[in-house]
Design a protein around this motif. Structure first.
Motif, short mmCIF file in Angstrom:
data_model
loop_
_atom_site.label_atom_id
_atom_site.label_comp_id
_atom_site.label_asym_id
_atom_site.label_seq_id
_atom_site.Cartn_x
_atom_site.Cartn_y
_atom_site.Cartn_z
N PHE A 1 41.06 91.22 13.87
CA PHE A 1 41.46 90.56 12.63
C PHE A 1 40.61 89.33 12.31
O PHE A 1 40.79 88.72 11.26
CB PHE A 1 42.94 90.22 12.66
N VAL A 2 39.68 88.99 13.19
CA VAL A 2 38.73 87.90 12.90
C VAL A 2 37.44 88.43 12.27
O VAL A 2 36.59 87.65 11.86
CB VAL A 2 38.39 87.11 14.19
N LEU A 3 37.32 89.74 12.16
CA LEU A 3 36.16 90.34 11.51
C LEU A 3 36.28 90.15 9.99
O LEU A 3 37.38 89.92 9.48
CB LEU A 3 36.06 91.82 11.86
N PRO A 4 35.19 90.26 9.25
CA PRO A 4 35.27 90.12 7.80
C PRO A 4 36.29 91.08 7.21
O PRO A 4 36.37 92.25 7.62
CB PRO A 4 33.84 90.45 7.34
N PRO A 5 37.10 90.62 6.25
CA PRO A 5 38.18 91.46 5.72
C PRO A 5 37.70 92.75 5.07
O PRO A 5 38.44 93.73 5.01
CB PRO A 5 38.89 90.56 4.70
N GLU A 6 36.46 92.77 4.60
CA GLU A 6 35.94 93.98 3.96
C GLU A 6 35.45 95.02 4.97
O GLU A 6 35.04 96.13 4.58
CB GLU A 6 34.82 93.63 2.99
N THR A 7 35.48 94.69 6.25
CA THR A 7 35.05 95.63 7.29
C THR A 7 35.83 96.93 7.19
O THR A 7 37.06 96.94 7.18
CB THR A 7 35.25 95.02 8.69
N ARG A 8 35.12 98.04 7.11
CA ARG A 8 35.78 99.35 7.04
C ARG A 8 36.11 99.83 8.45
O ARG A 8 35.29 99.75 9.36
CB ARG A 8 34.89 100.37 6.34
N GLY B 1 29.11 96.70 8.23
CA GLY B 1 30.54 96.45 8.03
C GLY B 1 31.40 97.62 8.45
O GLY B 1 32.44 97.90 7.85
N TRP B 2 31.00 98.31 9.52
CA TRP B 2 31.75 99.46 10.05
C TRP B 2 32.37 99.10 11.39
O TRP B 2 31.70 98.52 12.25
CB TRP B 2 30.84 100.66 10.29
N LEU B 3 33.61 99.50 11.59
CA LEU B 3 34.27 99.40 12.89
C LEU B 3 34.82 100.77 13.25
O LEU B 3 35.71 101.29 12.57
CB LEU B 3 35.41 98.38 12.86
#
Length: 212
Positions: free
Chosen positions: A183-190, A148-150
């Motif tokens: 913004f289509v990535l999971p909302p919890e993505t850090r 969940g990292w960007l």
């Protein structure tokens, strides 16, 4: 099952650019994202952590994200350096990478060219390369879906976005790409950006004034 990767951040150079070091403790290997300056400090950090540098990933080629790269490439002349295909001439051209603005002439070539949506393997994990043009034409974010990292470079900041008034910048392209690809990535993505504290995709959808 314990996940072996750790993410560390050090701020480098006159612009205090966030350089991210992702470490696999199991294999004692590391990948550096955006070596903004002070290549010696990066290598000292890796030595202190007891890990070996296996690759460098660039989100884009502006001078404050690449000034430490020549030193790292000298230390390892076979070092894999990842860059989006549209950013190759920016890395090569001191006017486009803005190094001439600070009295430098940085002209480099990457040896691992990536495309939009391409999955690469780093430290035993799959990482997706997401092309997000606008700050520069070849800006790319690196998405560790399992963690969940960007790593977003200067594309998306905490409650801000990257400047688009430099060569190859495009505000409309940046806003479109953030909305359609990030913004289509999971909302919890850090989100780990080039110059601000971490945030999340969900937080930026709710509160980023440039994207409301």
């Amino acid at each position: 099952m314990e996940k072996p990767l750790e993410l560390h951040c050090i701020a480098l150079g006159q612009m205090q650019t966030n350089c991210y070091i992702v470490i696999n403790r199991s294999t004692k290997e590391a990948v550096v994202f955006d070596p903004g300056d002070q290549g010696e400090k990066i290598m000292e950090t890796l030595k202190k952590e007891g890990v070996r540098l296996t690759a460098v990933c660039l989100t884009h080629a502006h001078f404050d994200h690449i000034m430490g790269l020549p030193y790292l490439m000298e230390v390892n002349d076979k070092l894999p350096v990842y860059l989006h295909e549209d950013e190759q001439d920016v890395l090569l051209d001191p006017q486009l990478n803005l190094s001439n603005m600070v009295g430098l002439t940085i002209s480099l070539k990457a040896n691992r060219i990536v495309k939009d949506g391409e999955e690469i393997e780093l430290l035993g994990e799959k990482v997706t390369c997401i092309h997000v043009p606008g700050h520069t034409k070849g800006g790319v974010c690196y998405y560790f879906s399992a963690y969940g990292w960007l790593i977003s470079g200067d594309t998306l900041f905490q409650r801000s976005i990257g400047r688009t008034d430099f060569p190859t910048g495009d505000l409309n392209a940046l806003l479109l790409a953030i909305r359609s690809k990030l913004f289509v990535l999971p909302p919890e993505t850090r989100v780990f950006s080039g110059h601000t504290p971490p945030t999340t995709i969900g937080e930026e959808i709710r509160s980023n004034p440039f994207l409301l």
